[in-house]
Structure formats: C-alpha cells, structure tokens
Enzyme design. Structure first.
Site, PDB file in Angstrom:
ATOM      1  N   LYS B  49       0.838  -1.201   0.000  1.00  0.00           N
ATOM      2  CA  LYS B  49       0.000   0.000   0.000  1.00  0.00           C
ATOM      3  C   LYS B  49       0.875   1.253   0.000  1.00  0.00           C
ATOM      4  O   LYS B  49       0.620   2.206  -0.737  1.00  0.00           O
ATOM      5  CB  LYS B  49      -0.942  -0.012   1.217  1.00  0.00           C
ATOM      6  CG  LYS B  49      -2.008  -1.098   1.128  1.00  0.00           C
ATOM      7  CD  LYS B  49      -2.702  -1.367   2.462  1.00  0.00           C
ATOM      8  CE  LYS B  49      -3.684  -2.528   2.313  1.00  0.00           C
ATOM      9  NZ  LYS B  49      -4.322  -2.926   3.602  1.00  0.00           N
ATOM     10  N   GLN B  93      -4.793  -1.771   9.681  1.00  0.00           N
ATOM     11  CA  GLN B  93      -4.507  -3.055   9.049  1.00  0.00           C
ATOM     12  C   GLN B  93      -5.041  -4.186   9.927  1.00  0.00           C
ATOM     13  O   GLN B  93      -4.728  -4.262  11.106  1.00  0.00           O
ATOM     14  CB  GLN B  93      -2.997  -3.221   8.830  1.00  0.00           C
ATOM     15  CG  GLN B  93      -2.602  -4.484   8.086  1.00  0.00           C
ATOM     16  CD  GLN B  93      -3.115  -4.520   6.656  1.00  0.00           C
ATOM     17  OE1 GLN B  93      -3.051  -3.542   5.922  1.00  0.00           O
ATOM     18  NE2 GLN B  93      -3.650  -5.672   6.268  1.00  0.00           N
ATOM     19  N   ASP B 116     -11.585   2.417   4.300  1.00  0.00           N
ATOM     20  CA  ASP B 116     -12.000   1.032   4.040  1.00  0.00           C
ATOM     21  C   ASP B 116     -13.524   0.874   4.053  1.00  0.00           C
ATOM     22  O   ASP B 116     -14.037  -0.201   3.734  1.00  0.00           O
ATOM     23  CB  ASP B 116     -11.409   0.093   5.100  1.00  0.00           C
ATOM     24  CG  ASP B 116     -10.051  -0.458   4.691  1.00  0.00           C
ATOM     25  OD1 ASP B 116      -9.805  -0.593   3.471  1.00  0.00           O
ATOM     26  OD2 ASP B 116      -9.227  -0.743   5.580  1.00  0.00           O
TER      27      ASP B 116
END
Lengths: 281, 281
Positions: B49, B93, B116
């Site tokens: 990422k 994460q 997200d």
C-alpha cells in the site's frame, strides 16, 4: 393445510409481560412521536401507538408539527428531544412532506434513542452482524413470530420480496445473521416465481395484493405476509393469495392478525429496551 | 471459452488517471495506515500500500505499533489521526491482536476518513441504499470490473458465497443497489450447488480452493473469484476450479490478476475521493 401464525396471540403475550415489567418501574419509559402534517393514515397510526403505550404504562409525547414545517425546524425539534433526558425513544412518523429530506431527518436522531432503528449507524450494526441498540420493529416482529412457532431460520433458504429500509432490507440482514441463506427480490427481479419456488421461508413486503400465487411456492413453505392492501370490496388483505397458497404452506400469517400486531408490540418493547440501556449506562 | 476479466489492466488504467489527477494538486492526499504487531503478511500488505501510494503521488504515513499495544492506546492514536487535518484517510490493518476489540476500533475512525468503509455508519448508508463517503475497496473493485466489461447487474441473479464484512456482505448490498436479485450463501447454506447453478453472476469470497466446481455453475455465468489460496504446490489460486469452470463461463477473473489488483487501486481512489470531499466541504 397450514398452521396459522397468530400475531395477535404472540403480541398479546409479549405486551402482557412488558406491562408487568413496566408496572414496577417508579420512573416510566417515554416515547416521543413526531408527526409532521395532516396525513389521515399517519394520524391513525400515531393514535394507535399512543393508545398502546398508555395501555402498557409507557409515557408518550406526540409532537404535532404543521405541514409547512421546515426541515431545519424539524431537525431542531429532534435535537431538543435528543437532549431531553426524560425522552428515551424518538419516532418520526413517515412519510414526511416532500420538501423534507427524510434520510437527513432520520440521521439526526441519536442512535441511542432510535426506536425504529432507521439510523444508518444502527442499520450498519445489523449489516455487519453486530447488535444494534434495538432492531427495526416489523423485522423484529417477524423474527419473534418465527421463534414463537419454533421455525429456526438456520440453513433455510429465506426469500424476501421487497427491499424497503423498513422491512425488506433489514429483515434480510437479520435472517442472514440467523444463518439463513437469504435472497432479496424486488421490482427488477426476472422470473420471481423461479426464485420464490425455492424458498423455505417466503417473506413478502411489497404492498401488492395477489402478488404471491399458489404456483409460486413449494409444498411446506413458511409464508410471512407483510403486505397491507385492500380488496376491491375494501377488505384488508396482504400480498399473498391466502386461500390459494395456504393449502401448500406449513405455516402462514393471516392479514390482518399476522405481522401487523407485532410491529406496534416491537415498538413498545424497543422503547422499554432503550429505557433500560439508557438507565443502566 | 470465457473472456478473462483482467484486473491488472483495469487497475492500471484507473491508477494512471489517478496519478494524472494527483500530479496537478499542490497539496497531496494523505493516507495513514496503522499496523499493530509483527504479522508478516500484514507487513507485506502495508508495504504494498505504501509503495502504491508513493507511485501515485499520495502521501502515506505508517504508524507501526507494538503487539502489546492496549486497545485504549490504539483508540487514542486513531483519535489523534481523526483530528489531524493533514490526514485524509485512515486505515487500520487487520487482523488486530486478539486482546483488541476490532469493531470498537473500526467504529472509532471518523466516517469521513474511513477509507476502508468499515464503519457501521458507512456500511449502514450502503445497507439503506444511500451513498457512503466511499465504498469498501474490494467490493468497489468488483463493481468496477463489471462496469468495465459492460456487465450490468440489473435484473441478474447475483449469488455471493461468503458473508464477511470486508467482501461478501457489502458487495451483496452494492449489487442490490445496482438492481440485481441477490442471494448470500455461507457455511450454513444447504445445497450450495442448487443455488450457485441459478447464478448469472457468481462471486466467491470464502478462501477455500476448489470450492466452486464446474457442476455448480450454469453455462454463460460471470465468475468473480475473490479467494486467495495456495495450491499444494504453493501456487496462488482462488476459490474457483478455474480450468474446470472457465469453459462454461462467459467471463471469469483469474487468480492472481483478477480482483486482487483492484483492491489496492480502490484504496488509492478512496484516499483521493476523501481528500476531495474534505477539501470541498
């Protein structure tokens, strides 16, 4: 020959337990209902809610606002009720006048007082398999009927017709959380009958009489009819061709007397539950 | 003989457009990634990422926290990033160490920086047919692949296998919002094959190799394979028996090179979109 799912009976039992519990509370739960405008049907619904609350010992406040109420005035009223410690539950009677953005209004309600569970935060909890403060009233009533008649959704194929935010979408999520395999059908669904024929549990929440016909269901299906329509003679009826489908079903809800009575009963239960959450936190 | 859905190609095009747009920004979008602990796979993902962000001109901050980090310390870190105007997007994460309540952590992220789309508020927007700030990355990538290959979901029967909050549940909601008829299957589903055989669009997001076999799909099905598994030889593979299913499918995603590249691409797009929302509001 299907067993009738008697929503009047089940809701009566739940309400009796509820009034017993409320009887011993020194401070009573309080439900605030906001109604904007003069829609006659809305007034009837609000009155039913007020009467049922009274019957169970729940305090209810009805905030009648004129049709010309601006969105900001309505948001201010909700803000006031959000901040009022005497109010445990807030309900905005729908539909709202067309000049008001319904979603913005529902998002203004404090999720902790969101008795209808229409706030995206609470819907999102259901959609992620987390418990919301309370569940939306009609879907909660449906789940309770299945529980009462010992029809566990787990592993069953539940087909929901209709994708409203009030019934179809949340009940689909709740059945998924109960480990059913869930299909959502709607106005754009091709070959509806092909899919409904595979349903172990069929829930129709569309508002279209005779939508579900005998050749659209399989033997032994459990039929939950959330529709509220009128026959040409003006009699109340659901989405399901009751007399045609009933002989093939194992369980079926009548209309009236099926899901209907459960909805207002869930509303009262939700008011009580929010009261408890607020006073125990 | 199916047409391959080339996620590498589509994601490359999206990322090229994105970097062109970012090139002309005086102030760059900023993504903050929090990683707790030493999980090697997580470190690899975070690095991918970070590199992709760098490649596109997106600023990235990696907050490495020790495994022993308390939940409160993590919540404080998120609060700090919520309040940091230099940070447009926050990603935690997953998985988190077992002593931390993942849902509480995800709910702490400001929905406006929830890159997200895991916050219940944003999930609830999707679940009520309202636009969230951004859509979850993998489901968004899947919808984009369908768009790119001109496969409109409307009226199609989309069957989703898997009900995770990361892929299965949100992609089902998004396909419903695109007017597909949607079925969600999972580990408790009885006769999975009976249902998958009726799918026009089949999405598998389980993480079990050879779950979807040729006799479980109909001719002309569109197959989207979100699985990430390893063959006994250690080769990357999806949930679908690719060589068996491909001849029956009209479109199919390979693994690797299908959905995978779209996910990180959506993450970058979401960071850019949140940046724009924040600067234009």
């Amino acid at each position: 020959m299907a067993q009738l799912i008697d929503g009047r009976l089940v809701s009566k039992k739940i309400c009796e337990n509820l009034s017993d519990e409320i009887l011993f509370l020194s401070k009573k739960p309080c439900l605030a209902v906001i109604i904007v405008g003069e829609d006659p049907a809305s007034r009837i619904y609000v009155n039913l809610k007020r009467k049922k609350a009274q019957e169970l010992g729940i305090k209810s406040i009805v905030e009648q606002m004129p049709t010309a109420t601006s969105q900001q005035e309505l948001l201010n009223k909700i803000e006031q009720l959000n901040n009022d410690n005497e109010v445990n539950a807030i309900l905005v009677q729908l539909p709202l006048p067309s000049h008001i953005d319904t979603k913005a209004v529902l998002e203004k309600i404090n999720p902790l007082k969101d008795v209808d569970c229409f706030h995206p935060y609470n819907m999102g909890r259901i959609a992620t398999g987390t418990k919301p403060y309370v569940y939306p009233c009609t879907p909660k009533g449906i789940i309770r009927l299945l529980e009462y008649y010992n029809i566990p959704p787990q592993g069953k194929h539940a087909v929901v017709i209709g994708r409203s935010n009030i019934v179809g979408r949340p009940v689909a999520q709740m059945l998924l959380n109960e480990n059913a395999t869930v299909t959502i059908c709607h106005s754009k669904t091709a070959n509806l009958a092909e899919i409904t024929k595979t349903a172990d549990i069929l829930i129709s929440a569309v508002g279209q009489k005779n939508l579900v016909k005998p050749d659209m269901v399989k033997e032994g299906v459990v039929v939950i009819d959330v529709g509220m329509n009128r026959t040409d003679e003006g009699k109340l009826c659901g989405d399901v061709d009751f007399y045609g489908v009933e002989p093939k079903a194992s369980f079926i809800t009548p209309v009236p007397g099926g899901v209907g009575p459960m909805t207002i009963c869930s509303l009262m239960q939700n008011t009580f539950d929010l009261y408890n959450i607020q006073y125990n936190s």
